[in-house]
Design a protein around this motif. Sequence first.
Motif, mmCIF file in Angstrom:
data_model
loop_
_atom_site.group_PDB
_atom_site.id
_atom_site.type_symbol
_atom_site.label_atom_id
_atom_site.label_comp_id
_atom_site.label_asym_id
_atom_site.label_seq_id
_atom_site.Cartn_x
_atom_site.Cartn_y
_atom_site.Cartn_z
ATOM 1 N N MET A 29 25.638 12.626 56.747
ATOM 2 C CA MET A 29 26.071 13.897 57.347
ATOM 3 C C MET A 29 25.637 15.073 56.478
ATOM 4 O O MET A 29 25.131 16.078 56.989
ATOM 5 C CB MET A 29 27.597 13.924 57.503
ATOM 6 N N SER A 30 25.832 14.915 55.181
ATOM 7 C CA SER A 30 25.467 16.005 54.269
ATOM 8 C C SER A 30 23.970 16.293 54.355
ATOM 9 O O SER A 30 23.557 17.456 54.467
ATOM 10 C CB SER A 30 25.827 15.638 52.825
ATOM 11 N N ALA A 31 23.156 15.232 54.341
ATOM 12 C CA ALA A 31 21.702 15.420 54.366
ATOM 13 C C ALA A 31 21.249 16.021 55.695
ATOM 14 O O ALA A 31 20.439 16.957 55.726
ATOM 15 C CB ALA A 31 20.994 14.092 54.110
ATOM 16 N N GLY A 32 21.762 15.481 56.808
ATOM 17 C CA GLY A 32 21.328 15.953 58.127
ATOM 18 C C GLY A 32 21.728 17.396 58.388
ATOM 19 O O GLY A 32 20.922 18.206 58.859
ATOM 20 N N ILE A 33 22.969 17.722 58.056
ATOM 21 C CA ILE A 33 23.454 19.085 58.319
ATOM 22 C C ILE A 33 22.812 20.087 57.351
ATOM 23 O O ILE A 33 22.386 21.174 57.755
ATOM 24 C CB ILE A 33 24.998 19.127 58.244
ATOM 25 N N LEU A 34 22.704 19.696 56.080
ATOM 26 C CA LEU A 34 22.053 20.609 55.124
ATOM 27 C C LEU A 34 20.597 20.866 55.498
ATOM 28 O O LEU A 34 20.104 21.994 55.411
ATOM 29 C CB LEU A 34 22.123 20.022 53.709
ATOM 30 N N GLY A 35 19.910 19.806 55.942
ATOM 31 C CA GLY A 35 18.517 19.972 56.359
ATOM 32 C C GLY A 35 18.398 20.919 57.540
ATOM 33 O O GLY A 35 17.491 21.754 57.594
ATOM 34 N N ALA A 36 19.343 20.800 58.473
ATOM 35 C CA ALA A 36 19.305 21.654 59.669
ATOM 36 C C ALA A 36 19.589 23.114 59.334
ATOM 37 O O ALA A 36 19.230 24.009 60.097
ATOM 38 C CB ALA A 36 20.302 21.134 60.710
ATOM 39 N N LEU A 37 20.250 23.345 58.209
ATOM 40 C CA LEU A 37 20.556 24.724 57.785
ATOM 41 C C LEU A 37 19.542 25.263 56.779
ATOM 42 O O LEU A 37 19.330 26.477 56.678
ATOM 43 C CB LEU A 37 21.948 24.765 57.127
ATOM 44 N N ALA A 38 18.932 24.357 56.023
ATOM 45 C CA ALA A 38 18.190 24.728 54.816
ATOM 46 C C ALA A 38 17.109 25.802 55.002
ATOM 47 O O ALA A 38 16.991 26.681 54.133
ATOM 48 C CB ALA A 38 17.588 23.485 54.177
ATOM 49 N N PRO A 39 16.309 25.773 56.078
ATOM 50 C CA PRO A 39 15.267 26.810 56.160
ATOM 51 C C PRO A 39 15.826 28.234 56.077
ATOM 52 O O PRO A 39 15.193 29.117 55.516
ATOM 53 C CB PRO A 39 14.603 26.542 57.518
ATOM 54 N N ASP A 40 17.062 28.429 56.576
ATOM 55 C CA ASP A 40 17.633 29.781 56.553
ATOM 56 C C ASP A 40 18.234 30.164 55.203
ATOM 57 O O ASP A 40 18.687 31.303 55.047
ATOM 58 C CB ASP A 40 18.688 29.942 57.650
ATOM 59 N N PHE A 41 18.228 29.258 54.238
ATOM 60 C CA PHE A 41 18.663 29.659 52.896
ATOM 61 C C PHE A 41 17.713 30.713 52.329
ATOM 62 O O PHE A 41 18.043 31.397 51.360
ATOM 63 C CB PHE A 41 18.721 28.445 51.953
ATOM 64 N N ALA A 90 16.357 11.900 51.985
ATOM 65 C CA ALA A 90 15.285 12.913 51.980
ATOM 66 C C ALA A 90 14.619 12.995 53.350
ATOM 67 O O ALA A 90 14.298 14.086 53.832
ATOM 68 C CB ALA A 90 14.258 12.565 50.902
ATOM 69 N N TRP A 91 14.429 11.843 53.993
ATOM 70 C CA TRP A 91 13.812 11.815 55.329
ATOM 71 C C TRP A 91 14.699 12.527 56.340
ATOM 72 O O TRP A 91 14.225 13.351 57.135
ATOM 73 C CB TRP A 91 13.564 10.363 55.746
ATOM 74 N N LEU A 92 16.006 12.230 56.293
ATOM 75 C CA LEU A 92 16.928 12.861 57.241
ATOM 76 C C LEU A 92 17.019 14.365 56.981
ATOM 77 O O LEU A 92 17.071 15.168 57.929
ATOM 78 C CB LEU A 92 18.305 12.199 57.127
ATOM 79 N N PHE A 93 17.022 14.750 55.714
ATOM 80 C CA PHE A 93 17.033 16.176 55.358
ATOM 81 C C PHE A 93 15.786 16.863 55.942
ATOM 82 O O PHE A 93 15.874 17.942 56.541
ATOM 83 C CB PHE A 93 17.069 16.302 53.834
ATOM 84 N N GLY A 94 14.633 16.230 55.782
ATOM 85 C CA GLY A 94 13.389 16.794 56.316
ATOM 86 C C GLY A 94 13.399 16.877 57.829
ATOM 87 O O GLY A 94 12.938 17.853 58.421
ATOM 88 N N LEU A 95 13.967 15.846 58.443
ATOM 89 C CA LEU A 95 14.068 15.844 59.905
ATOM 90 C C LEU A 95 14.962 16.989 60.387
ATOM 91 O O LEU A 95 14.678 17.638 61.403
ATOM 92 C CB LEU A 95 14.639 14.500 60.350
ATOM 93 N N GLY A 96 16.051 17.242 59.640
ATOM 94 C CA GLY A 96 16.926 18.368 59.959
ATOM 95 C C GLY A 96 16.166 19.688 59.890
ATOM 96 O O GLY A 96 16.338 20.562 60.735
ATOM 97 N N GLY A 97 15.298 19.807 58.890
ATOM 98 C CA GLY A 97 14.488 21.019 58.760
ATOM 99 C C GLY A 97 13.541 21.198 59.938
ATOM 100 O O GLY A 97 13.371 22.306 60.458
ATOM 101 N N ILE A 98 12.936 20.104 60.379
ATOM 102 C CA ILE A 98 12.029 20.189 61.538
ATOM 103 C C ILE A 98 12.809 20.572 62.795
ATOM 104 O O ILE A 98 12.359 21.403 63.598
ATOM 105 C CB ILE A 98 11.284 18.852 61.724
#
Length: 170
Positions: A29-41, A90-98
């Motif tokens: 959850m942490s990786a997926g949600i953080l990835g989905a938010l991360a570009p806007d940091f 890392a993969w899930l975080f990246g997927l969240g970013g995409i």
Amino acid sequence: MFIAHLPSGYLLTVALAKRLHQVPLPWLMSAGILGALAPDFDMAYFYLVDQRQTHHHQYPSHWPLCWLALCAAALIWRYLAPHSRGAVLAWLFGLGGILHLLLDSLVGDIWWLAPFIDQPYALFSVPALYQPWWLNFIVHWSFAVELAIAGCALLLYRRRSCPSRPASKH
Ligand SMILES: [Zn+2]
């Protein structure tokens, strides 16, 4: 996109959680949600350093290439270390970013071919009719898409938090 990034990360993680069961759900959850938010940091850099000189979607944090490269690196890591939880995260975080960039692309410019081609792409445009600028996005139909994503995530969260009990005979 204003409110849909966090819930979209939640939906993404729930959709993939069963396949990634070797990693504890809170980590996923942490990786997926953080990835989905991360570009806007990058908004911190936009306001505090760049003084709003450049559209923040032009920063490398909003380049699809960076997020695709992260996913590719995570897949290679996973191939080399099949039991690595870090590679999965890392993969899930990246997927969240995409996913973030895909959602941004609905009505916001994304430089999909950066840094090679300096050309933004957006599926739809929001006419600038009102002040302040963000009001144009709130009254645009695309905000209903954001509300739908947030609503789906909320319903799913409630259903997963309070699973219905099987009906008793007495
Ligand atoms: Zn964004």
